[in-house]
Write a protein that holds these residues in place. Structure first.
Motif, PDB file in Angstrom:
ATOM      1  N   LYS A 189       0.930  -1.023   0.102  1.00 22.84           N
ATOM      2  CA  LYS A 189       0.182   0.019  -0.107  1.00 22.84           C
ATOM      3  C   LYS A 189       0.822   1.468  -0.156  1.00 22.84           C
ATOM      4  CE  LYS A 189      -4.015   1.932   2.531  1.00 22.84           C
ATOM      5  NZ  LYS A 189      -4.903   1.658   1.079  1.00 22.84           N
TER       6      LYS A 189
ATOM      7  N   TYR B 237      -5.414  -3.672 -16.274  1.00 25.57           N
ATOM      8  CA  TYR B 237      -4.441  -2.434 -16.187  1.00 25.57           C
ATOM      9  C   TYR B 237      -3.714  -1.108 -15.383  1.00 25.57           C
ATOM     10  CZ  TYR B 237      -8.813  -1.883 -18.920  1.00 25.57           C
ATOM     11  OH  TYR B 237     -10.484  -2.286 -19.671  1.00 25.57           O
TER      12      TYR B 237
ATOM     13  N   TYR C 195      -2.334   2.516 -13.799  1.00 24.40           N
ATOM     14  CA  TYR C 195      -3.056   4.224 -14.120  1.00 24.40           C
ATOM     15  C   TYR C 195      -2.096   4.270 -13.229  1.00 24.40           C
ATOM     16  CZ  TYR C 195      -7.325   4.832 -17.024  1.00 24.40           C
ATOM     17  OH  TYR C 195      -7.061   4.264 -18.238  1.00 24.40           O
TER      18      TYR C 195
ATOM     19  N   GLN D   2      -1.465   7.705 -10.753  1.00 22.85           N
ATOM     20  CA  GLN D   2      -2.177   9.168 -10.278  1.00 22.85           C
ATOM     21  C   GLN D   2      -1.167  10.192  -9.802  1.00 22.85           C
ATOM     22  OE1 GLN D   2      -4.729   9.539  -6.953  1.00 22.85           O
ATOM     23  NE2 GLN D   2      -6.283  10.569  -7.833  1.00 22.85           N
TER      24      GLN D   2
ATOM     25  N   PHE E 120      -1.938   3.287  -9.990  1.00 26.21           N
ATOM     26  CA  PHE E 120      -3.606   2.336  -9.253  1.00 26.21           C
ATOM     27  C   PHE E 120      -3.596   0.969  -9.910  1.00 26.21           C
ATOM     28  CE2 PHE E 120      -6.477   4.305  -6.047  1.00 26.21           C
ATOM     29  CZ  PHE E 120      -5.828   5.561  -6.464  1.00 26.21           C
TER      30      PHE E 120
ATOM     31  N   SER F 223     -10.926  -4.781 -15.964  1.00 24.29           N
ATOM     32  CA  SER F 223     -12.436  -4.897 -16.348  1.00 24.29           C
ATOM     33  C   SER F 223     -12.491  -6.535 -16.829  1.00 24.29           C
ATOM     34  CB  SER F 223     -12.888  -4.078 -17.310  1.00 24.29           C
ATOM     35  OG  SER F 223     -12.318  -3.841 -18.350  1.00 24.29           O
TER      36      SER F 223
ATOM     37  N   GLY G 181     -16.253  -0.227 -17.996  1.00 19.73           N
ATOM     38  CA  GLY G 181     -16.352   0.943 -16.542  1.00 19.73           C
ATOM     39  C   GLY G 181     -14.646  -0.478 -15.473  1.00 19.73           C
ATOM     40  N   TYR G 182     -14.122  -0.021 -15.136  1.00 22.83           N
ATOM     41  CA  TYR G 182     -13.111  -0.589 -14.068  1.00 22.83           C
ATOM     42  C   TYR G 182     -13.233  -1.140 -12.559  1.00 22.83           C
ATOM     43  CZ  TYR G 182     -10.008   2.013 -17.943  1.00 22.83           C
ATOM     44  OH  TYR G 182      -9.368   2.353 -18.801  1.00 22.83           O
TER      45      TYR G 182
ATOM     46  N   PHE H 246     -11.393  -0.574  -9.263  1.00 16.93           N
ATOM     47  CA  PHE H 246      -9.368  -0.268  -9.439  1.00 16.93           C
ATOM     48  C   PHE H 246      -9.104  -1.116  -7.482  1.00 16.93           C
ATOM     49  CE2 PHE H 246      -8.344   3.113 -11.506  1.00 16.93           C
ATOM     50  CZ  PHE H 246      -9.934   3.881 -12.660  1.00 16.93           C
ATOM     51  N   GLY H 247      -8.447  -1.057  -7.736  1.00 16.56           N
ATOM     52  CA  GLY H 247      -7.914  -1.419  -6.050  1.00 16.56           C
ATOM     53  C   GLY H 247      -7.331  -0.306  -5.730  1.00 16.56           C
ATOM     54  N   SER H 248      -6.849  -0.425  -4.469  1.00 14.19           N
ATOM     55  CA  SER H 248      -6.867   0.855  -2.828  1.00 14.19           C
ATOM     56  C   SER H 248      -6.143   1.201  -3.977  1.00 14.19           C
ATOM     57  CB  SER H 248      -7.204   0.322  -1.989  1.00 14.19           C
ATOM     58  OG  SER H 248      -5.767  -0.547  -1.933  1.00 14.19           O
TER      59      SER H 248
ATOM     60  N   PHE I 144     -18.852   7.594 -17.022  1.00  8.42           N
ATOM     61  CA  PHE I 144     -18.790   7.203 -15.804  1.00  8.42           C
ATOM     62  C   PHE I 144     -18.189   8.541 -15.101  1.00  8.42           C
ATOM     63  CE2 PHE I 144     -18.237   2.955 -18.288  1.00  8.42           C
ATOM     64  CZ  PHE I 144     -17.677   3.242 -18.695  1.00  8.42           C
TER      65      PHE I 144
ATOM     66  N   TYR J 232     -16.957   7.802 -11.446  1.00  8.77           N
ATOM     67  CA  TYR J 232     -16.315   7.339 -10.323  1.00  8.77           C
ATOM     68  C   TYR J 232     -16.222   8.483  -9.390  1.00  8.77           C
ATOM     69  CZ  TYR J 232     -14.973   4.072 -13.167  1.00  8.77           C
ATOM     70  OH  TYR J 232     -14.950   2.764 -13.877  1.00  8.77           O
TER      71      TYR J 232
ATOM     72  N   GLY K 127      -7.121   8.392   0.245  1.00  9.14           N
ATOM     73  CA  GLY K 127      -6.664   7.230   0.878  1.00  9.14           C
ATOM     74  C   GLY K 127      -6.879   6.173  -0.433  1.00  9.14           C
ATOM     75  N   GLN K 128      -8.285   5.397  -0.413  1.00  5.80           N
ATOM     76  CA  GLN K 128      -8.801   4.745  -0.889  1.00  5.80           C
ATOM     77  C   GLN K 128      -8.427   4.897  -3.193  1.00  5.80           C
ATOM     78  OE1 GLN K 128     -10.475   2.730   0.910  1.00  5.80           O
ATOM     79  NE2 GLN K 128      -9.498   3.342   2.425  1.00  5.80           N
ATOM     80  N   GLY K 129      -9.260   3.318  -3.024  1.00  4.21           N
ATOM     81  CA  GLY K 129      -8.987   3.315  -4.635  1.00  4.21           C
ATOM     82  C   GLY K 129     -10.679   3.973  -5.600  1.00  4.21           C
ATOM     83  N   LEU K 130     -10.342   4.137  -6.443  1.00  2.98           N
ATOM     84  CA  LEU K 130     -11.680   4.932  -7.159  1.00  2.98           C
ATOM     85  C   LEU K 130     -13.233   3.974  -7.081  1.00  2.98           C
ATOM     86  CD1 LEU K 130      -9.070   6.256  -8.406  1.00  2.98           C
ATOM     87  CD2 LEU K 130     -11.078   7.261 -10.865  1.00  2.98           C
TER      88      LEU K 130
ATOM     89  N   ASN L 164     -10.722  -0.948 -24.163  1.00  4.95           N
ATOM     90  CA  ASN L 164     -10.608  -0.013 -22.903  1.00  4.95           C
ATOM     91  C   ASN L 164      -9.933   0.808 -22.591  1.00  4.95           C
ATOM     92  OD1 ASN L 164     -11.789   0.810 -20.633  1.00  4.95           O
ATOM     93  ND2 ASN L 164     -12.772  -1.418 -19.800  1.00  4.95           N
TER      94      ASN L 164
ATOM     95  N   LEU M  97     -10.725   4.079 -20.341  1.00 10.28           N
ATOM     96  CA  LEU M  97     -11.294   5.634 -19.955  1.00 10.28           C
ATOM     97  C   LEU M  97     -10.023   6.483 -19.798  1.00 10.28           C
ATOM     98  CD1 LEU M  97     -12.931   3.613 -18.063  1.00 10.28           C
ATOM     99  CD2 LEU M  97     -14.038   4.071 -20.003  1.00 10.28           C
TER     100      LEU M  97
END
Lengths: 114, 114
Positions: free
Chosen positions: A9, A33, A35, A37, A90, A94, A102-103, A105-107, B34, B36, B41-44, B100, B102
Protein backbone atom coordinates in the motif's frame (compact mmCIF):
# COMPACT_ATOMS: atom_id res chain seq x y z
CA UNK A 1 -12.62 -11.19 -0.53
CA UNK A 2 -11.05 -8.01 -1.96
CA UNK A 3 -11.84 -7.69 -5.66
CA UNK A 4 -8.62 -5.96 -6.80
CA UNK A 5 -5.79 -6.03 -4.32
CA UNK A 6 -2.44 -4.28 -4.58
CA UNK A 7 0.66 -4.69 -2.50
CA UNK A 8 2.30 -2.87 -0.94
CA UNK A 9 0.00 0.00 0.00
CA UNK A 10 2.94 2.29 0.73
CA UNK A 11 6.43 2.18 -0.70
CA UNK A 12 9.24 4.54 0.24
CA UNK A 13 12.53 4.05 -1.53
CA UNK A 14 15.66 5.85 -2.63
CA UNK A 15 16.46 7.10 -6.10
CA UNK A 16 18.09 4.49 -8.27
CA UNK A 17 16.46 1.51 -6.59
CA UNK A 18 14.33 -1.10 -8.33
CA UNK A 19 10.90 -1.93 -6.92
CA UNK A 20 7.83 -3.96 -7.78
CA UNK A 21 4.13 -3.52 -7.14
CA UNK A 22 1.84 -6.51 -7.30
CA UNK A 23 -1.80 -6.65 -8.32
CA UNK A 24 -4.31 -9.47 -8.21
CA UNK A 25 -7.99 -9.58 -9.07
CA UNK A 26 -10.48 -12.30 -8.14
CA UNK A 27 -13.32 -11.06 -10.34
CA UNK A 28 -12.59 -13.31 -13.28
CA UNK A 29 -11.94 -10.26 -15.45
CA UNK A 30 -9.95 -10.55 -18.65
CA UNK A 31 -8.37 -7.12 -18.75
CA UNK A 32 -6.12 -5.37 -16.26
CA UNK A 33 -4.56 -1.92 -16.13
CA UNK A 34 -2.04 0.27 -14.45
CA UNK A 35 -2.86 3.93 -13.92
CA UNK A 36 -0.66 6.62 -12.43
CA UNK A 37 -2.18 9.38 -10.30
CA UNK A 38 0.07 12.38 -9.85
CA UNK A 39 0.15 14.89 -7.03
CA UNK A 40 -2.66 16.87 -8.66
CA UNK A 41 -4.87 13.77 -8.71
CA UNK A 42 -4.63 13.48 -12.48
CA UNK A 43 -5.10 9.86 -13.61
CA UNK A 44 -3.27 8.62 -16.66
CA UNK A 45 -3.26 5.14 -18.11
CA UNK A 46 0.11 3.42 -18.33
CA UNK A 47 -0.60 -0.12 -19.51
CA UNK A 48 -3.39 -2.53 -20.18
CA UNK A 49 -3.30 -6.29 -20.60
CA UNK A 50 -5.92 -8.65 -21.93
CA UNK A 51 -5.50 -12.33 -21.12
CA UNK A 52 -1.79 -11.77 -20.43
CA UNK A 53 -1.25 -9.91 -23.69
CA UNK A 54 -0.08 -6.29 -23.71
CA UNK A 55 -2.72 -4.11 -25.36
CA UNK A 56 -1.86 -0.54 -24.40
CA UNK A 57 1.52 0.99 -23.62
CA UNK A 58 1.11 4.72 -23.24
CA UNK A 59 4.64 5.95 -23.95
CA UNK A 60 5.80 5.01 -20.51
CA UNK A 61 9.60 5.02 -19.94
CA UNK A 62 11.30 1.68 -20.45
CA UNK A 63 12.17 1.65 -16.77
CA UNK A 64 8.57 0.55 -16.21
CA UNK A 65 7.93 -3.06 -17.12
CA UNK A 66 4.59 -4.72 -16.53
CA UNK A 67 4.29 -8.47 -16.28
CA UNK A 68 1.16 -10.58 -16.39
CA UNK A 69 1.83 -14.21 -15.45
CA UNK A 70 -1.88 -15.00 -15.80
CA UNK A 71 -5.03 -13.02 -16.38
CA UNK A 72 -5.62 -12.55 -12.65
CA UNK A 73 -2.27 -10.88 -11.99
CA UNK A 74 -0.56 -7.80 -13.33
CA UNK A 75 2.64 -6.68 -11.67
CA UNK A 76 4.62 -3.51 -12.25
CA UNK A 77 8.37 -3.44 -11.96
CA UNK A 78 10.21 -0.13 -11.95
CA UNK A 79 13.96 0.13 -12.49
CA UNK A 80 16.24 3.00 -11.50
CA UNK A 81 13.57 4.94 -9.67
CA UNK A 82 13.50 8.70 -10.11
CA UNK A 83 11.97 11.45 -7.99
CA UNK A 84 9.34 12.03 -10.66
CA UNK A 85 8.07 8.50 -10.23
CA UNK A 86 6.56 9.48 -6.90
CA UNK A 87 2.81 9.03 -7.32
CA UNK A 88 -0.06 6.76 -6.48
CA UNK A 89 -0.27 3.76 -8.78
CA UNK A 90 -3.63 2.13 -9.29
CA UNK A 91 -4.31 -1.27 -10.64
CA UNK A 92 -7.72 -1.89 -12.19
CA UNK A 93 -9.57 -4.62 -14.03
CA UNK A 94 -12.53 -4.88 -16.36
CA UNK A 95 -14.66 -7.65 -17.77
CA UNK A 96 -13.53 -7.15 -21.35
CA UNK A 97 -11.72 -4.77 -23.64
CA UNK A 98 -14.70 -2.64 -24.56
CA UNK A 99 -15.04 0.69 -22.82
CA UNK A 100 -18.60 -0.11 -21.86
CA UNK A 101 -17.52 -2.14 -18.85
CA UNK A 102 -15.78 0.48 -16.80
CA UNK A 103 -13.18 -0.52 -14.24
CA UNK A 104 -12.85 -1.95 -10.76
CA UNK A 105 -9.93 -0.28 -9.02
CA UNK A 106 -7.56 -1.41 -6.34
CA UNK A 107 -6.89 0.87 -3.38
CA UNK A 108 -3.61 2.12 -4.78
CA UNK A 109 0.09 2.03 -3.95
CA UNK A 110 1.62 5.28 -2.81
CA UNK A 111 5.21 5.35 -4.06
CA UNK A 112 7.56 7.93 -2.60
CA UNK A 113 11.04 8.23 -4.04
CA UNK A 114 13.53 10.14 -1.86
CA UNK B 1 -9.04 12.11 -29.37
CA UNK B 2 -11.49 12.14 -26.54
CA UNK B 3 -11.05 14.40 -23.54
CA UNK B 4 -12.86 15.29 -20.34
CA UNK B 5 -13.14 18.62 -18.59
CA UNK B 6 -14.32 19.10 -15.04
CA UNK B 7 -14.52 22.88 -14.71
CA UNK B 8 -14.74 22.95 -10.92
CA UNK B 9 -11.61 21.97 -9.05
CA UNK B 10 -13.14 22.41 -5.64
CA UNK B 11 -16.76 22.71 -4.46
CA UNK B 12 -18.09 23.24 -0.96
CA UNK B 13 -21.70 22.60 -0.02
CA UNK B 14 -23.62 22.43 3.21
CA UNK B 15 -24.92 19.11 4.43
CA UNK B 16 -28.44 18.60 3.14
CA UNK B 17 -27.96 20.93 0.19
CA UNK B 18 -28.24 19.76 -3.40
CA UNK B 19 -25.16 19.08 -5.49
CA UNK B 20 -24.26 19.27 -9.14
CA UNK B 21 -20.79 18.44 -10.42
CA UNK B 22 -20.08 19.37 -14.00
CA UNK B 23 -18.45 17.26 -16.66
CA UNK B 24 -17.94 18.09 -20.33
CA UNK B 25 -16.48 15.68 -22.81
CA UNK B 26 -15.09 15.83 -26.27
CA UNK B 27 -15.70 12.89 -28.55
CA UNK B 28 -17.02 12.58 -32.07
CA UNK B 29 -19.33 9.61 -31.64
CA UNK B 30 -21.46 8.28 -28.82
CA UNK B 31 -19.29 8.19 -25.74
CA UNK B 32 -19.40 5.89 -22.80
CA UNK B 33 -19.44 8.05 -19.68
CA UNK B 34 -18.63 7.27 -16.08
CA UNK B 35 -18.50 8.92 -12.70
CA UNK B 36 -16.14 7.59 -10.06
CA UNK B 37 -15.64 8.65 -6.46
CA UNK B 38 -12.37 8.49 -4.55
CA UNK B 39 -12.42 8.78 -0.79
CA UNK B 40 -9.16 9.80 0.91
CA UNK B 41 -6.57 7.04 0.73
CA UNK B 42 -8.88 4.81 -1.25
CA UNK B 43 -9.22 3.58 -4.79
CA UNK B 44 -11.89 4.75 -7.18
CA UNK B 45 -15.41 3.42 -6.91
CA UNK B 46 -17.84 3.45 -9.81
CA UNK B 47 -20.92 5.57 -9.07
CA UNK B 48 -22.73 5.20 -12.38
CA UNK B 49 -22.25 4.88 -16.10
CA UNK B 50 -23.99 5.74 -19.34
CA UNK B 51 -23.57 4.03 -22.68
CA UNK B 52 -27.01 4.08 -24.30
CA UNK B 53 -30.71 4.39 -23.65
CA UNK B 54 -32.26 6.63 -21.03
CA UNK B 55 -30.16 9.75 -20.68
CA UNK B 56 -30.85 10.00 -16.95
CA UNK B 57 -28.95 7.30 -15.13
CA UNK B 58 -29.20 6.34 -11.50
CA UNK B 59 -26.21 5.26 -9.50
CA UNK B 60 -25.23 4.17 -6.05
CA UNK B 61 -25.38 6.35 -2.93
CA UNK B 62 -28.30 8.37 -4.28
CA UNK B 63 -26.41 9.91 -7.19
CA UNK B 64 -27.74 10.42 -10.68
CA UNK B 65 -26.32 11.89 -13.87
CA UNK B 66 -27.83 13.20 -17.05
CA UNK B 67 -26.30 12.82 -20.49
CA UNK B 68 -26.94 15.83 -22.72
CA UNK B 69 -25.54 15.28 -26.17
CA UNK B 70 -26.27 18.84 -27.31
CA UNK B 71 -24.14 20.22 -24.50
CA UNK B 72 -21.54 17.42 -24.46
CA UNK B 73 -22.18 17.15 -20.77
CA UNK B 74 -22.68 14.45 -18.17
CA UNK B 75 -23.32 16.27 -14.90
CA UNK B 76 -23.57 14.43 -11.62
CA UNK B 77 -26.33 15.35 -9.16
CA UNK B 78 -27.51 14.51 -5.71
CA UNK B 79 -30.58 16.11 -4.11
CA UNK B 80 -29.27 16.10 -0.53
CA UNK B 81 -25.60 15.77 0.31
CA UNK B 82 -24.37 13.87 3.35
CA UNK B 83 -21.11 14.58 5.16
CA UNK B 84 -19.84 11.18 4.01
CA UNK B 85 -20.04 12.36 0.38
CA UNK B 86 -16.92 14.48 0.88
CA UNK B 87 -14.44 13.02 -1.59
CA UNK B 88 -12.86 13.50 -5.00
CA UNK B 89 -15.13 12.89 -7.97
CA UNK B 90 -13.88 11.90 -11.39
CA UNK B 91 -15.70 11.92 -14.68
CA UNK B 92 -14.35 9.58 -17.36
CA UNK B 93 -15.06 8.95 -21.02
CA UNK B 94 -14.54 5.87 -23.12
CA UNK B 95 -15.51 5.21 -26.68
CA UNK B 96 -17.36 2.57 -28.55
CA UNK B 97 -14.77 1.87 -31.16
CA UNK B 98 -11.72 0.58 -29.45
CA UNK B 99 -9.89 -0.83 -26.54
CA UNK B 100 -10.85 0.04 -23.04
CA UNK B 101 -8.85 3.13 -22.21
CA UNK B 102 -10.86 5.42 -20.06
CA UNK B 103 -9.81 9.05 -20.10
CA UNK B 104 -10.34 10.79 -16.79
CA UNK B 105 -11.01 14.39 -15.95
CA UNK B 106 -8.89 16.21 -13.43
CA UNK B 107 -11.40 15.63 -10.66
CA UNK B 108 -13.58 17.82 -8.43
CA UNK B 109 -12.94 17.85 -4.73
CA UNK B 110 -16.16 18.06 -2.74
CA UNK B 111 -16.15 19.42 0.79
CA UNK B 112 -19.27 19.22 2.94
CA UNK B 113 -19.94 21.67 5.75
CA UNK B 114 -22.04 20.52 8.70
Amino acid sequence: DTAVSQTPKYLVTQMGNDKSIKCEQNLGHDTMYWYKQDSKKFLKIMFSYNNKELIINETVPNRFSPKSPDKAHLNLHINSLELGDSAVYFCASSQGMSDVYGYTFGSGTRLTVV
Amino acid sequence: AQSVTQPDIHITVSEGASLELRCNYSYGATPYLFWYVQSPGQGLQLLLKYFSGDTLVQGIKGFEAEFKRSQSSFNLRKPSVHWSDAAEYFCAVGHSGGYNKLIFGAGTRLAVHP
